[in-house]
Write a protein that holds these residues in place. Structure first.
Motif, PDB file in Angstrom:
ATOM      1  N   ARG A   1     -24.307  21.285 -29.170  1.00 20.10           N
ATOM      2  CA  ARG A   1     -22.966  20.801 -29.486  1.00 20.10           C
ATOM      3  C   ARG A   1     -22.073  20.845 -28.244  1.00 20.10           C
ATOM      4  O   ARG A   1     -21.274  19.932 -28.009  1.00 20.10           O
ATOM      5  CB  ARG A   1     -22.359  21.631 -30.612  1.00 20.10           C
ATOM      6  N   ALA A   2     -22.194  21.918 -27.446  1.00 21.56           N
ATOM      7  CA  ALA A   2     -21.403  21.992 -26.218  1.00 21.56           C
ATOM      8  C   ALA A   2     -21.795  20.871 -25.260  1.00 21.56           C
ATOM      9  O   ALA A   2     -20.933  20.239 -24.628  1.00 21.56           O
ATOM     10  CB  ALA A   2     -21.585  23.354 -25.560  1.00 21.56           C
ATOM     11  N   ALA A   3     -23.103  20.607 -25.151  1.00 24.14           N
ATOM     12  CA  ALA A   3     -23.573  19.552 -24.258  1.00 24.14           C
ATOM     13  C   ALA A   3     -23.043  18.189 -24.694  1.00 24.14           C
ATOM     14  O   ALA A   3     -22.623  17.373 -23.861  1.00 24.14           O
ATOM     15  CB  ALA A   3     -25.098  19.543 -24.232  1.00 24.14           C
ATOM     16  N   GLN A   4     -23.051  17.930 -25.999  1.00 20.71           N
ATOM     17  CA  GLN A   4     -22.518  16.660 -26.490  1.00 20.71           C
ATOM     18  C   GLN A   4     -21.030  16.527 -26.164  1.00 20.71           C
ATOM     19  O   GLN A   4     -20.564  15.477 -25.719  1.00 20.71           O
ATOM     20  CB  GLN A   4     -22.721  16.560 -28.002  1.00 20.71           C
ATOM     21  N   THR A   5     -20.296  17.605 -26.385  1.00 19.13           N
ATOM     22  CA  THR A   5     -18.848  17.573 -26.167  1.00 19.13           C
ATOM     23  C   THR A   5     -18.506  17.368 -24.698  1.00 19.13           C
ATOM     24  O   THR A   5     -17.573  16.637 -24.354  1.00 19.13           O
ATOM     25  CB  THR A   5     -18.209  18.880 -26.678  1.00 19.13           C
ATOM     26  N   LEU A   6     -19.279  18.015 -23.818  1.00 13.48           N
ATOM     27  CA  LEU A   6     -18.996  17.976 -22.388  1.00 13.48           C
ATOM     28  C   LEU A   6     -19.707  16.835 -21.667  1.00 13.48           C
ATOM     29  O   LEU A   6     -19.520  16.658 -20.467  1.00 13.48           O
ATOM     30  CB  LEU A   6     -19.399  19.308 -21.747  1.00 13.48           C
ATOM     31  N   GLY A   7     -20.554  16.074 -22.377  1.00 11.12           N
ATOM     32  CA  GLY A   7     -21.329  15.037 -21.715  1.00 11.12           C
ATOM     33  C   GLY A   7     -22.326  15.608 -20.730  1.00 11.12           C
ATOM     34  O   GLY A   7     -22.621  15.012 -19.685  1.00 11.12           O
TER      35      GLY A   7
ATOM     36  N   GLN B   1     -28.305  18.988 -22.776  1.00 13.08           N
ATOM     37  CA  GLN B   1     -28.831  18.219 -23.900  1.00 13.08           C
ATOM     38  C   GLN B   1     -30.348  18.108 -23.778  1.00 13.08           C
ATOM     39  O   GLN B   1     -31.088  18.279 -24.750  1.00 13.08           O
ATOM     40  CB  GLN B   1     -28.206  16.819 -23.914  1.00 13.08           C
ATOM     41  N   HIS B   2     -30.817  17.867 -22.567  1.00 14.82           N
ATOM     42  CA  HIS B   2     -32.260  17.795 -22.306  1.00 14.82           C
ATOM     43  C   HIS B   2     -32.910  19.160 -22.537  1.00 14.82           C
ATOM     44  O   HIS B   2     -34.010  19.242 -23.090  1.00 14.82           O
ATOM     45  CB  HIS B   2     -32.488  17.334 -20.865  1.00 14.82           C
ATOM     46  N   LEU B   3     -32.227  20.239 -22.139  1.00 15.10           N
ATOM     47  CA  LEU B   3     -32.742  21.589 -22.349  1.00 15.10           C
ATOM     48  C   LEU B   3     -32.988  21.842 -23.835  1.00 15.10           C
ATOM     49  O   LEU B   3     -34.030  22.383 -24.219  1.00 15.10           O
ATOM     50  CB  LEU B   3     -31.746  22.613 -21.799  1.00 15.10           C
TER      51      LEU B   3
END
Length: 306
Positions: free
Chosen positions: A8-14, A19-21
């Motif tokens: 969710r953090a990766a999606q929010t921060l781009g 996201q890959h991790l």
């Protein structure tokens, strides 16, 4: 649950790397899942991920399943699909249930297990396009509420004991945190697909009760309805209530009167729970259960507890 946060953090921060991790880790578990089961059969304890052994336990099954569905929808890695199908069959057939189909742990029913089941169930609805999965999640909430909901307080007891038919009437902070987070997951995924009006009403009642129980420092207490010093301000439940309130305002389920509580919780976490190096304080360690609220007061907090 930690990986859920990373995603969710990766999606929010781009943040494509994180996201890959997330996807790579879910794919890794799926790739080696059969080998892990072999190691368990031969050596009784695998060299990694031992909790994958018990996929009839909601703590393991539901939280893994939730992430696998998200990872598949993010990556289209078809190697994940057989594991999702296995876990969905386990959710339908292997987890202990009451006569009305509500999940439980045979000797106990825990408010926590709403989160360990329903977010996976609603994601199965998203994956398959079948509304029956959303309905299954809503029926679980109704079954849990029938046994755990404290009507005069609009909170959930932490535990129901099937042998005696009694709930402990203790609204433990993190237990109610799991419930509130779960209700937002159902609303996010099922709203517009099936009738979620009952879930929304429950969410609003609980939010209203919780708004009035927030401590002056911004955190909620270990025993939500107890103000004595032993019922200490607790980090994990505060974080979950903050998440639920923020989602509620953002999606129109709650009005702007909740903004002060959101700001107070956010500042309370910054001032009391996280330091400049990212260490997290004030998280109640994993609990057992009891009929008495004092049991929960005696559970210590652990720095950086997962």
């Amino acid at each position: 649950v930690g990986f859920y946060g990373i995603r969710r953090a990766a999606q929010t921060l781009g943040d494509e790397a994180r996201q890959h991790l997330f996807c790579e880790n879910m794919s890794f578990i799926a790739k080696y899942f059969d080998y892990i089961q072999y190691e368990i059969a031969v050596n009784k304890m695998p060299p990694f991920m031992p909790r994958t052994e018990e996929i009839d336990v909601l703590d393991n099954l539901g939280t893994m399943g939730m992430n696998f569905v998200d990872a598949y929808l993010d990556s289209n890695d078809e190697n994940i699909l057989p594991l999702i199908e296995l876990l969905s069959r386990q959710a339908d057939n292997a987890v202990p249930r009451m006569e009305d189909g509500t999940y439980y742990r045979v000797e106990t029913m825990w408010a926590d297990d709403l989160y360990m089941s329903c977010p996976f169930l609603v994601r199965m609805g998203k994956l398959t396009g079948k509304s029956e999965w959303y309905e299954k999640a809503i029926q679980q909430v109704k079954g849990f509420a029938e046994r755990l909901y404290i009507k005069n307080e609009d909170l959930f007891s932490h535990i129901y004991f099937p042998p005696t038919g009694l709930a402990n009437k203790v609204p433990w902070g993190r237990g109610d945190g799991w419930v509130m987070w779960t209700l937002t997951e159902i609303l996010l995924h099922a709203e517009g697909k099936v009738d979620t009006s009952w879930i929304l009403e429950l969410f609003q009642k609980m939010a209203n009760a919780l708004k009035h129980l927030q401590s002056p420092c911004g955190l909620w207490r270990q025993g939500l309805n107890r103000e004595e010093d032993a019922s200490y301000p607790e980090t994990s439940c505060t974080a979950m209530f903050l998440l639920a309130f923020a989602r509620g305002v953002k999606n129109g389920w709650l009005d702007d009167s909740y903004l002060p509580a959101i700001r107070s919780a956010w500042n309370g976490l910054l001032n009391n729970s996280v330091d400049r190096e990212g260490n997290v304080y004030g998280v109640c360690m994993g609990s057992g259960c009891a009929m008495e609220a004092e049991y929960y007061f005696d559970i210590p907090t652990i720095k950086n507890d997962d």
